[in-house]
Design an enzyme around this catalytic site. Structure first.
Site, PDB file in Angstrom:
ATOM      1  N   THR A   1     -11.684   3.066  -5.976  1.00  0.00           N
ATOM      2  CA  THR A   1     -12.156   3.755  -7.191  1.00  0.00           C
ATOM      3  C   THR A   1     -13.243   4.743  -6.760  1.00  0.00           C
ATOM      4  OG1 THR A   1     -13.579   1.808  -7.522  1.00  0.00           O
ATOM      5  CG2 THR A   1     -11.634   1.990  -8.921  1.00  0.00           C
TER       6      THR A   1
ATOM      7  N   GLU B   1     -19.150  -5.984   3.359  1.00  0.00           N
ATOM      8  CA  GLU B   1     -18.471  -5.654   4.612  1.00  0.00           C
ATOM      9  C   GLU B   1     -19.258  -6.274   5.762  1.00  0.00           C
ATOM     10  OE1 GLU B   1     -17.683  -1.453   4.964  1.00  0.00           O
ATOM     11  OE2 GLU B   1     -16.900  -1.392   2.927  1.00  0.00           O
TER      12      GLU B   1
ATOM     13  N   CYS C   1     -20.224   1.508  -1.614  1.00  0.00           N
ATOM     14  CA  CYS C   1     -20.392   0.856  -2.912  1.00  0.00           C
ATOM     15  C   CYS C   1     -21.670   1.188  -3.671  1.00  0.00           C
ATOM     16  CB  CYS C   1     -20.240  -0.639  -2.727  1.00  0.00           C
ATOM     17  SG  CYS C   1     -18.607  -0.994  -2.076  1.00  0.00           S
TER      18      CYS C   1
ATOM     19  N   ALA D   1     -36.993  -3.131   4.004  1.00  0.00           N
ATOM     20  CA  ALA D   1     -37.173  -1.679   3.963  1.00  0.00           C
ATOM     21  C   ALA D   1     -36.406  -1.076   5.125  1.00  0.00           C
ATOM     22  CB  ALA D   1     -38.651  -1.354   4.075  1.00  0.00           C
TER      23      ALA D   1
ATOM     24  N   GLU E   1     -15.079  -8.249  -7.333  1.00  0.00           N
ATOM     25  CA  GLU E   1     -15.304  -8.812  -5.996  1.00  0.00           C
ATOM     26  C   GLU E   1     -16.743  -8.527  -5.544  1.00  0.00           C
ATOM     27  OE1 GLU E   1     -13.475 -10.831  -4.034  1.00  0.00           O
ATOM     28  OE2 GLU E   1     -15.382 -10.776  -3.002  1.00  0.00           O
ATOM     29  N   PHE E   2     -17.358  -9.534  -4.913  1.00  0.00           N
ATOM     30  CA  PHE E   2     -18.756  -9.371  -4.498  1.00  0.00           C
ATOM     31  C   PHE E   2     -18.939  -9.445  -2.985  1.00  0.00           C
ATOM     32  CE2 PHE E   2     -18.750 -10.998  -8.847  1.00  0.00           C
ATOM     33  CZ  PHE E   2     -19.533 -10.044  -9.485  1.00  0.00           C
TER      34      PHE E   2
ATOM     35  N   LYS F   1      -0.789   2.732   7.371  1.00  0.00           N
ATOM     36  CA  LYS F   1      -1.554   1.479   7.321  1.00  0.00           C
ATOM     37  C   LYS F   1      -0.624   0.280   7.410  1.00  0.00           C
ATOM     38  CE  LYS F   1      -5.876   2.171   4.910  1.00  0.00           C
ATOM     39  NZ  LYS F   1      -6.707   1.961   3.748  1.00  0.00           N
TER      40      LYS F   1
ATOM     41  N   ASP G   1       0.867  -1.185   0.000  1.00  0.00           N
ATOM     42  CA  ASP G   1       0.000   0.000   0.000  1.00  0.00           C
ATOM     43  C   ASP G   1       0.902   1.232   0.000  1.00  0.00           C
ATOM     44  OD1 ASP G   1      -3.248   0.228   0.969  1.00  0.00           O
ATOM     45  OD2 ASP G   1      -2.062   2.077   0.948  1.00  0.00           O
TER      46      ASP G   1
HETATM   47  N1  LIG Z   1     -15.438  -2.382   0.460  1.00  0.00           N
HETATM   48  C1  LIG Z   1     -16.150  -3.341  -0.102  1.00  0.00           C
HETATM   49  O1  LIG Z   1     -16.984  -3.971   0.547  1.00  0.00           O
HETATM   50  C2  LIG Z   1     -15.959  -3.702  -1.538  1.00  0.00           C
HETATM   51  C3  LIG Z   1     -15.214  -2.893  -2.389  1.00  0.00           C
HETATM   52  N2  LIG Z   1     -15.088  -3.229  -3.724  1.00  0.00           N
HETATM   53  C4  LIG Z   1     -14.259  -2.424  -4.605  1.00  0.00           C
HETATM   54  O2  LIG Z   1     -12.888  -2.740  -4.358  1.00  0.00           O
HETATM   55  C5  LIG Z   1     -12.068  -1.578  -4.497  1.00  0.00           C
HETATM   56  C6  LIG Z   1     -11.317  -1.327  -3.206  1.00  0.00           C
HETATM   57  O3  LIG Z   1     -12.271  -1.036  -2.205  1.00  0.00           O
HETATM   58  P1  LIG Z   1     -11.862  -0.955  -0.660  1.00  0.00           P
HETATM   59  O4  LIG Z   1     -10.989  -2.096  -0.329  1.00  0.00           O
HETATM   60  O5  LIG Z   1     -13.120  -0.764   0.072  1.00  0.00           O
HETATM   61  O6  LIG Z   1     -11.025   0.397  -0.676  1.00  0.00           O
HETATM   62  P2  LIG Z   1     -10.230   1.108   0.506  1.00  0.00           P
HETATM   63  O7  LIG Z   1     -10.359   2.546   0.277  1.00  0.00           O
HETATM   64  O8  LIG Z   1     -10.611   0.514   1.820  1.00  0.00           O
HETATM   65  O9  LIG Z   1      -8.705   0.662   0.227  1.00  0.00           O
HETATM   66  C7  LIG Z   1      -7.990   0.999  -0.914  1.00  0.00           C
HETATM   67  C8  LIG Z   1      -6.506   1.009  -0.564  1.00  0.00           C
HETATM   68  O10 LIG Z   1      -5.731   1.192  -1.757  1.00  0.00           O
HETATM   69  C9  LIG Z   1      -4.580   1.982  -1.410  1.00  0.00           C
HETATM   70  N3  LIG Z   1      -3.994   2.549  -2.624  1.00  0.00           N
HETATM   71  C10 LIG Z   1      -4.463   3.558  -3.385  1.00  0.00           C
HETATM   72  N4  LIG Z   1      -3.642   3.751  -4.434  1.00  0.00           N
HETATM   73  C11 LIG Z   1      -2.636   2.860  -4.333  1.00  0.00           C
HETATM   74  C12 LIG Z   1      -1.491   2.562  -5.125  1.00  0.00           C
HETATM   75  N5  LIG Z   1      -1.237   3.233  -6.246  1.00  0.00           N
HETATM   76  N6  LIG Z   1      -0.676   1.583  -4.724  1.00  0.00           N
HETATM   77  C13 LIG Z   1      -0.925   0.890  -3.598  1.00  0.00           C
HETATM   78  N7  LIG Z   1      -2.009   1.118  -2.823  1.00  0.00           N
HETATM   79  C14 LIG Z   1      -2.845   2.093  -3.174  1.00  0.00           C
HETATM   80  C15 LIG Z   1      -5.125   2.993  -0.433  1.00  0.00           C
HETATM   81  O11 LIG Z   1      -4.096   3.580   0.333  1.00  0.00           O
HETATM   82  C16 LIG Z   1      -6.088   2.123   0.392  1.00  0.00           C
HETATM   83  O12 LIG Z   1      -5.440   1.570   1.515  1.00  0.00           O
HETATM   84  C17 LIG Z   1     -13.026  -0.445  -4.905  1.00  0.00           C
HETATM   85  O13 LIG Z   1     -13.045  -0.370  -6.305  1.00  0.00           O
HETATM   86  C18 LIG Z   1     -14.377  -0.929  -4.381  1.00  0.00           C
HETATM   87  O14 LIG Z   1     -15.452  -0.408  -5.123  1.00  0.00           O
HETATM   88  C19 LIG Z   1     -15.653  -4.369  -4.240  1.00  0.00           C
HETATM   89  C20 LIG Z   1     -16.387  -5.193  -3.430  1.00  0.00           C
HETATM   90  C21 LIG Z   1     -16.591  -4.935  -2.030  1.00  0.00           C
HETATM   91  O1  LIG Z   2     -19.450  -3.643  -4.260  1.00  0.00           O
HETATM   92  C1  LIG Z   2     -19.380  -3.662  -3.065  1.00  0.00           C
HETATM   93  O2  LIG Z   2     -18.531  -3.044  -2.458  1.00  0.00           O
HETATM   94  C2  LIG Z   2     -20.327  -4.482  -2.246  1.00  0.00           C
HETATM   95  O3  LIG Z   2     -21.535  -3.707  -2.022  1.00  0.00           O
HETATM   96  C3  LIG Z   2     -22.525  -4.355  -1.231  1.00  0.00           C
HETATM   97  O4  LIG Z   2     -22.006  -4.679   0.056  1.00  0.00           O
HETATM   98  P1  LIG Z   2     -21.947  -3.626   1.279  1.00  0.00           P
HETATM   99  O5  LIG Z   2     -22.089  -2.236   0.756  1.00  0.00           O
HETATM  100  O6  LIG Z   2     -20.748  -3.979   2.063  1.00  0.00           O
HETATM  101  O7  LIG Z   2     -23.188  -3.942   2.217  1.00  0.00           O
HETATM  102  P2  LIG Z   2     -24.684  -4.472   1.988  1.00  0.00           P
HETATM  103  O8  LIG Z   2     -24.934  -5.567   2.935  1.00  0.00           O
HETATM  104  O9  LIG Z   2     -24.962  -4.739   0.574  1.00  0.00           O
HETATM  105  O10 LIG Z   2     -25.544  -3.227   2.476  1.00  0.00           O
HETATM  106  C4  LIG Z   2     -25.544  -2.008   1.771  1.00  0.00           C
HETATM  107  C5  LIG Z   2     -26.602  -1.077   2.329  1.00  0.00           C
HETATM  108  O11 LIG Z   2     -27.907  -1.556   1.964  1.00  0.00           O
HETATM  109  C6  LIG Z   2     -28.748  -1.582   3.109  1.00  0.00           C
HETATM  110  N1  LIG Z   2     -29.730  -2.679   2.943  1.00  0.00           N
HETATM  111  C7  LIG Z   2     -29.310  -3.923   2.622  1.00  0.00           C
HETATM  112  C8  LIG Z   2     -30.232  -4.939   2.445  1.00  0.00           C
HETATM  113  C9  LIG Z   2     -31.610  -4.683   2.577  1.00  0.00           C
HETATM  114  O12 LIG Z   2     -32.497  -5.552   2.414  1.00  0.00           O
HETATM  115  N2  LIG Z   2     -31.995  -3.428   2.907  1.00  0.00           N
HETATM  116  C10 LIG Z   2     -31.086  -2.406   3.096  1.00  0.00           C
HETATM  117  O13 LIG Z   2     -31.498  -1.259   3.377  1.00  0.00           O
HETATM  118  C11 LIG Z   2     -27.796  -1.775   4.286  1.00  0.00           C
HETATM  119  O14 LIG Z   2     -28.373  -1.310   5.473  1.00  0.00           O
HETATM  120  C12 LIG Z   2     -26.602  -0.953   3.851  1.00  0.00           C
HETATM  121  O15 LIG Z   2     -26.778   0.399   4.198  1.00  0.00           O
HETATM  122  C13 LIG Z   2     -22.920  -5.664  -1.922  1.00  0.00           C
HETATM  123  O16 LIG Z   2     -23.878  -6.356  -1.108  1.00  0.00           O
HETATM  124  C14 LIG Z   2     -21.700  -6.551  -2.157  1.00  0.00           C
HETATM  125  O17 LIG Z   2     -22.084  -7.722  -2.877  1.00  0.00           O
HETATM  126  C15 LIG Z   2     -20.672  -5.768  -2.983  1.00  0.00           C
HETATM  127  O18 LIG Z   2     -19.494  -6.524  -3.171  1.00  0.00           O
END
Ligand SMILES: NC(=O)C1=CN([C@@H]2O[C@H](COP(=O)(O)OP(=O)(O)OC[C@H]3O[C@@H](n4cnc5c(N)ncnc54)[C@H](O)[C@@H]3O)[C@@H](O)[C@H]2O)C=CC1
Ligand SMILES: O=C(O)[C@H]1O[C@H](OP(=O)(O)OP(=O)(O)OC[C@H]2O[C@@H](n3ccc(=O)[nH]c3=O)[C@H](O)[C@@H]2O)[C@H](O)[C@@H](O)[C@@H]1O
Length: 463
Positions: free
Chosen positions: A86, A158, A270, A262, A154-155, A35, A30
């Site tokens: 992103t 959190e 996301c 609801a 990735e799906f 971190k 990173d």
């Molecule tokens: N948070 C989630 O639940 C999910 C997120 N995603 C996607 O995955 C991606 C990452 O999301 P998060 O892990 O939540 O992001 P995050 O913001 O928690 O972490 C991203 C990390 O990348 C680091 N970074 C940025 N530029 C860099 C570089 N050039 N080299 C090395 N490290 C660098 C940052 O310092 C940070 O620690 C996003 O596109 C998000 O939409 C997909 C599914 C679930």
């Molecule tokens: O692309 C992503 O980053 C991720 O986004 C969501 O995951 P996340 O945002 O971590 O959490 P969710 O459980 O989906 O909840 C999102 C929001 O929807 C709300 N929610 C969820 C379910 C529901 O029935 N009603 C509702 O209001 C939750 O309270 C929360 O505020 C997707 O569920 C993941 O599959 C995906 O990978």
């Protein structure tokens, strides 16, 4: 296998820890030195159940390491995952600066065949831009090491990230056709083989479809939630119970029960960001996504629903009143405050003169940071917000309890203590945690999202 993970956020850390747990040698990198230092000292930059222990175990076993040394990390992995943020740009599109910086770093330091896997959520065409960035760096130093770029969105959710990663419904992989794609596909098949023991979860497709699938999935889920939220608001008007309706429609396998709860709006990093990015892509192609515009607009309005119910009951001027808030994070089991509905609600209550005492089992520190930012220009409002040490302390002497996040610990509180602690036995529940009939028996006035059916006055119906 030797794996490099670029980006140690939620996705990078979970991906790295889970692959290490399966015996791979993982190198996480990173650009945020703080971190990396924290991780090397056994800490965790995010709250995610189970992740700390998983990382500690693999650190000790020497299967995972953390560094800011780009050259060393790129030299390590035969497979390089890009898992950087992103975030939304000003116009709603996905900001690809981090992804492309990661790509350039790979191109700058790689010296042999490398498989580059994009896990960040990024618009259709991103893999192509990653490919171009790497090629440009290689060309600049006269290196012709071969490489391939695949899309592996990735799906995970959190709060349930490890379970989601370890037991995925599907693993989407977008590869090019031809020998280059075949080689990449074979490597990814081997890497993900442990997840496929009982049945094959791999879904192979072309790169652009894989990129699109990620946005389509989040857009569909967000649509289900906004759809139910609109129906819930109407259910309140017509005297139907949205929970009964949810069960009634969910029983149809074509609809299913999931993601039909609801509430007071969806938040997180996301759904809001990815729906906006998809809308932006559609606009570029002059192919507007009308449904998704509505999904976002409904969600913005839904974040105001609790405050509206409160002012309808208590009047527009809330000064002199103090509210207990249960739940600040955008969902349970996380400390993530990004786009959390609590931020909209609390800002509104404070703007109307109320005092607020908030409690969250995990997000207190993150919330303090978030509100310091949100209320930067309103020191007077900030002074009326404080945080309680536990959920019952928040309630003591409050004029009402407002539930914003459905943490387990809020589901079965001591209701007598709760009622006696409140100055007025009044609850506004943004997550429909309790049975309205039970609340009535307890003498608690209970406002829900779409569950007022039992108290509906049929004389309101017009012929
Ligand atoms: N948070 C989630 O639940 C999910 C997120 N995603 C996607 O995955 C991606 C990452 O999301 P998060 O892990 O939540 O992001 P995050 O913001 O928690 O972490 C991203 C990390 O990348 C680091 N970074 C940025 N530029 C860099 C570089 N050039 N080299 C090395 N490290 C660098 C940052 O310092 C940070 O620690 C996003 O596109 C998000 O939409 C997909 C599914 C679930
Ligand atoms: O692309 C992503 O980053 C991720 O986004 C969501 O995951 P996340 O945002 O971590 O959490 P969710 O459980 O989906 O909840 C999102 C929001 O929807 C709300 N929610 C969820 C379910 C529901 O029935 N009603 C509702 O209001 C939750 O309270 C929360 O505020 C997707 O569920 C993941 O599959 C995906 O990978």
């Amino acid at each position: 296998m030797k794996i490099t993970i670029i980006g140690t956020g939620y996705v990078g850390l979970v991906t790295g820890a889970c692959f290490a747990e399966l015996g791979n040698e993982v190198f996480c990198i990173d650009i945020d030195a703080r971190k990396i230092e924290l991780l090397n000292n056994g800490g965790l930059p995010v709250y995610e159940p189970g992740l700390k222990a998983l990382i500690a175990r693999n650190l000790q076993a020497g299967r995972i390491r953390f560094s800011t040394d780009l050259a060393a990390s790129v030299a390590h992995g035969a497979v390089q995952f890009i898992a950087v943020g992103t975030p939304p740009d000003e116009d709603g599109s996905a900001d690809l600066n981090h992804v492309l910086a990661a790509a350039r770093a790979i191109g700058r330091y790689m010296s042999r065949y490398t498989l580059v896997v994009n896990k960040s959520t990024a618009p259709v065409g991103t893999a192509q831009r990653v490919r171009q960035s790497i090629a440009a760096e290689l060309a600049a130093r006269g290196n012709d090491a071969p490489f391939a770029v695949v899309s592996n969105p990735e799906f995970l959710k959190e709060g349930a990230a490890i379970e989601d990663f370890m037991r995925p419904d599907r693993i989407v992989l977008g590869c090019a056709s031809g020998p280059e794609g075949q080689r990449a596909r074979a490597i990814m098949q081997r890497l993900y083989a442990p997840f496929n023991r009982n049945h094959d979860r791999m879904l192979y497709m072309d790169v652009r479809s894989a990129e699109f699938t990620k946005y389509a999935a989040n857009a569909m889920l967000a649509t289900r939630i906004s759809f139910m939220n609109e129906l819930a608001n109407l259910a309140d008007c017509v005297g139907a119970d949205i929970e009964a309706v949810r069960r009634g429609i969910g029983a149809d396998p074509r609809i299913g029960y999931d993601f039909l709860y609801a509430g007071c709006g969806y938040g997180g990093s996301c759904f809001p960001k990815d729906t906006s990015a998809l809308i932006r892509t559609a606009r570029q192609y002059d192919q507007p996504l009308r449904i998704l515009h509505a999904v976002n607009a409904v969600n913005a309005a839904q974040k105001e629903v609790l405050a509206k119910k409160m002012t309808a009951r208590l009047g527009m001027d809330l000064s002199g009143l103090r509210f207990a808030i249960w739940g600040l994070a955008f969902k349970p089991n996380t400390d993530d405050m990004r786009e959390a509905p609590s931020r909209v609600l609390i800002a509104e209550l404070l703007a109307r003169g109320a005092r607020v005492t908030a409690y969250d089992p995990a997000a207190m520190r993150a919330a303090e940071r978030a509100f310091a930012l949100d209320l930067k220009h309103a020191p007077d409002a900030r002074a009326r917000l404080d945080f309680a040490e536990n959920q019952m302390q928040a309630v003591l002497g409050a004029d009402a309890l407002v539930i914003v996040t459905e943490w387990q610990a809020f589901k079965s509180p001591d209701f007598q203590q709760l009622r006696d602690g409140l100055k007025t036995p009044l609850i506004f529940d943004g997550r429909n945690l309790y049975e309205p009939a039970a609340m009535r028996e307890l003498g608690i006035e209970y406002h829900t999202i779409g569950r007022t059916s039992a108290g509906y006055d049929e004389s309101r119906d017009t012929a």
